[in-house]
Scaffold this motif. Structure first.
Motif, PDB file in Angstrom:
ATOM      1  N   HIS A 140       7.342  -6.417  50.462  1.00 50.25           N
ATOM      2  CA  HIS A 140       7.884  -5.788  49.246  1.00 50.25           C
ATOM      3  C   HIS A 140       9.401  -5.882  49.113  1.00 50.25           C
ATOM      4  CE1 HIS A 140       9.045  -2.519  51.894  1.00 50.25           C
ATOM      5  NE2 HIS A 140       7.781  -2.193  52.155  1.00 50.25           N
ATOM      6  N   THR A 141      10.128  -6.060  50.183  1.00 50.24           N
ATOM      7  CA  THR A 141      11.598  -6.141  50.193  1.00 50.24           C
ATOM      8  C   THR A 141      12.216  -4.998  49.399  1.00 50.24           C
ATOM      9  OG1 THR A 141      11.227  -8.548  50.115  1.00 50.24           O
ATOM     10  CG2 THR A 141      13.498  -7.814  50.156  1.00 50.24           C
ATOM     11  N   ASN A 142      11.657  -3.797  49.561  1.00 47.60           N
ATOM     12  CA  ASN A 142      12.177  -2.631  48.840  1.00 47.60           C
ATOM     13  C   ASN A 142      13.612  -2.315  49.222  1.00 47.60           C
ATOM     14  OD1 ASN A 142       9.848  -2.212  47.397  1.00 47.60           O
ATOM     15  ND2 ASN A 142       9.009  -0.663  48.782  1.00 47.60           N
ATOM     16  N   CYS A 143      14.011  -2.696  50.436  1.00 43.23           N
ATOM     17  CA  CYS A 143      15.373  -2.398  50.881  1.00 43.23           C
ATOM     18  C   CYS A 143      16.418  -3.003  49.960  1.00 43.23           C
ATOM     19  CB  CYS A 143      15.571  -2.885  52.312  1.00 43.23           C
ATOM     20  SG  CYS A 143      15.264  -4.650  52.554  1.00 43.23           S
ATOM     21  N   THR A 171      19.661  -0.706  42.616  1.00 46.00           N
ATOM     22  CA  THR A 171      19.696  -1.095  41.206  1.00 46.00           C
ATOM     23  C   THR A 171      21.072  -1.610  40.793  1.00 46.00           C
ATOM     24  OG1 THR A 171      20.374   1.078  40.392  1.00 46.00           O
ATOM     25  CG2 THR A 171      17.999   0.709  40.726  1.00 46.00           C
ATOM     26  N   ASN A 178      15.251  -4.609  46.603  1.00 45.31           N
ATOM     27  CA  ASN A 178      14.774  -4.468  45.225  1.00 45.31           C
ATOM     28  C   ASN A 178      15.127  -3.118  44.629  1.00 45.31           C
ATOM     29  OD1 ASN A 178      13.596  -7.020  45.187  1.00 45.31           O
ATOM     30  ND2 ASN A 178      11.625  -6.283  45.964  1.00 45.31           N
ATOM     31  N   GLN A 179      15.173  -2.091  45.462  1.00 44.49           N
ATOM     32  CA  GLN A 179      15.403  -0.739  44.954  1.00 44.49           C
ATOM     33  C   GLN A 179      16.880  -0.352  44.887  1.00 44.49           C
ATOM     34  OE1 GLN A 179      12.858   1.899  47.232  1.00 44.49           O
ATOM     35  NE2 GLN A 179      10.990   1.047  46.335  1.00 44.49           N
ATOM     36  N   TRP A 238      19.705 -10.021  47.504  1.00 37.76           N
ATOM     37  CA  TRP A 238      19.514  -9.107  46.379  1.00 37.76           C
ATOM     38  C   TRP A 238      18.903  -9.910  45.238  1.00 37.76           C
ATOM     39  CZ3 TRP A 238      23.361  -6.954  42.384  1.00 37.76           C
ATOM     40  CH2 TRP A 238      22.983  -5.662  41.970  1.00 37.76           C
ATOM     41  N   CYS A 272      10.479 -10.399  54.373  1.00 31.84           N
ATOM     42  CA  CYS A 272      10.037  -9.022  54.550  1.00 31.84           C
ATOM     43  C   CYS A 272       8.643  -8.994  55.177  1.00 31.84           C
ATOM     44  CB  CYS A 272      10.018  -8.291  53.208  1.00 31.84           C
ATOM     45  SG  CYS A 272       9.362  -6.601  53.310  1.00 31.84           S
ATOM     46  N   LEU A 304      16.253   2.412  54.516  1.00 30.30           N
ATOM     47  CA  LEU A 304      14.830   2.756  54.549  1.00 30.30           C
ATOM     48  C   LEU A 304      14.327   2.804  55.993  1.00 30.30           C
ATOM     49  CD1 LEU A 304      13.453   0.550  51.618  1.00 30.30           C
ATOM     50  CD2 LEU A 304      14.370   2.871  51.526  1.00 30.30           C
TER      51      LEU A 304
END
Length: 321
Positions: free
Chosen positions: A305-308, A313, A310-311, A183, A301, A291
Motif C-alpha cells: 500500500h505504501t501508505n507511508c 498529502t 501516499n498519505q 512520493w 512496500c 507509521l
C-alpha cells in the motif's frame, strides 16, 4: 551521490584537525563534479570501474600509479573488500576502515562499527577521520557546503528561459532505489500546481531516467513549470538548487546536494528514516508519518500500500512551505 556529499563532513573534519592536510578522493567518474565543488579536496581521482565490478587489474593499476604521491593515510569508507585494494596497491602505510569482508591484509587499522553510537551515515564517515578515543565527542559535525558557480547559474536561467522574478521551488521526484522511496507523482503535480498559483515557478530536477516522471508532473501547468530532467548536468543541478528558495525531495542524492547549497529542504521520507540519512542542514523540514510499519528500508512496500508516502498529502507539504 548522497554518500559523496555527506563525505564532505569528513573532509571538513580532517581540515579542522590539520589545516595543511592535502585531500584527494577516489570515486566513480560521475562523482567528480561534486568533488570539484568541495574546497577541501585537491583532486578527484576517477576509478574506471562500473558499479559491482571487481576490476582488480584496474584497481591495481590505479594504486601503483599513485605510489609517487606518497600519501600518509587512506580512509576507506565502503566496507567492501574491493574498495580497500587501491590504497593497498598504492603502498599507503596507514589504511583505516571498518571491519568487513575479512580485510585483514588490506587495512592496517580495522575499526568495529558500533551502530548504536554511529547511528548516522555521516557519523560513520567522520569517525574514521579521528582517533578512536575521540569518538565520544562526535556531536557537532560540520555540514557539507558545496561551492556555487554564479556565472553558470545565470547562464542556466537564460538558456532554459527561467523567470528571474519568480521564486523557484525545485522538486526531485526520482527514486532510483525503488518506488517505496517515491512520493506519488500525482502529489508532486498537485503541489506544483498550487505553488504556481501562489506565485512560484517549479523546476523538476533529475537525470535522463526521470524525464518521463517530470513530464507527468508538469503536464498542463503552463510556462512556469520546467522539466529539467536530463537537460542539465550534475554541476547545473548544484547551481540551480543554490538558486531555489525551496527544494522538495524524496530521500535522494539531490536532496543532500540541495542541503549543501543552502536551499530550504523539505525531505519526504517513507521506507527510510531521517534519523539515519538526514539532510545535513539547519534549514530543513521533514515529512514523515512514522507509521508502525516504517521504516522498512525495502525497495517495494512489503504490504502493498505504501501508505507511508501516499498519505502525506500535497496540502501538508504546501502548508509547511
Amino acid at each position: 551521490m548522497g554518500d559523496m556529499v555527506m563525505a564532505q563532513s569528513l573532509f571538513k573534519k580532517i581540515k579542522e584537525r590539520d589545516r595543511d592536510a592535502i585531500i584527494d578522493v577516489i570515486g566513480p567518474a560521475w562523482s567528480s563534479p561534486i568533488l570539484e565543488r568541495m574546497e577541501e579536496v585537491r583532486q578527484a581521482i576517477t576509478l574506471k570501474t562500473s558499479h559491482g565490478e571487481w576490476g582488480i587489474s584496474t584497481r591495481r593499476k590505479l594504486g601503483k600509479s599513485l605510489r609517487n604521491e606518497q600519501y600518509d593515510e587512506a580512509i576507506v569508507l565502503p566496507r567492501s573488500w574491493k574498495s580497500a585494494l587501491v590504497p593497498f596497491f598504492a603502498n599507503i602505510p596507514k589504511r583505516i576502515g571498518f571491519h568487513g569482508e575479512q580485510r585483514f591484509i588490506l587495512l592496517t587499522e580495522r575499526r568495529k562499527l558500533n551502530k548504536k553510537t554511529l547511528n548516522q551515515t555521516v557519523k560513520r564517515f567522520v569517525s574514521l577521520g579521528i582517533p578512536k578515543q575521540e569518538l565520544f565527542s562526535l556531536k557537532a559535525l560540520p555540514n557539507p557546503q558545496l561551492n556555487v558557480d554564479h556565472d553558470n547559474q545565470a547562464a542556466l536561467y537564460k538558456n532554459h528561459h527561467l523567470d528571474t522574478e519568480r521564486p523557484a521551488v525545485a522538486m526531485m521526484a526520482g527514486a532510483e532505489y525503488g518506488p517505496a522511496k517515491q512520493w506519488p507523482l500525482k502529489h508532486f503535480h498537485e503541489l506544483a500546481n498550487q505553488l504556481i498559483r501562489q506565485g512560484y515557478q517549479v523546476w523538476i530536477l533529475g537525470g535522463p531516467k526521470d524525464q518521463a516522471d517530470g513530464d507527468l508532473i508538469i503536464n498542463g501547468l503552463g510556462k512556469h513549470a520546467h522539466n529539467l530532467c536530463g537537460a542539465t548536468k550534475l554541476v547545473d543541478a548544484i547551481d540551480l538548487l543554490a538558486a531555489a528558495k525551496v527544494a522538495v525531495s524524496n530521500d535522494s542524492g539531490l536532496m543532500h546536494v540541495a542541503a549543501a547549497v543552502g536551499a530550504k529542504v523539505h525531505g519526504i521520507y517513507g521506507s527510510t528514516s531521517e534519523l539515519f540519512t538526514p539532510p545535513l542542514t539547519e534549514h530543513k523540514i521533514i515529512h514523515n508519518l512514522n507509521l508502525d510499519c516504517a521504516p522498512c528500508f525495502k525497495r517495494i512496500c512489503p504490504l502493498g500500500h505504501t501508505n507511508c508516502l501516499n498519505q502525506i498529502t500535497p496540502k501538508q507539504v504546501l502548508d509547511q512551505i
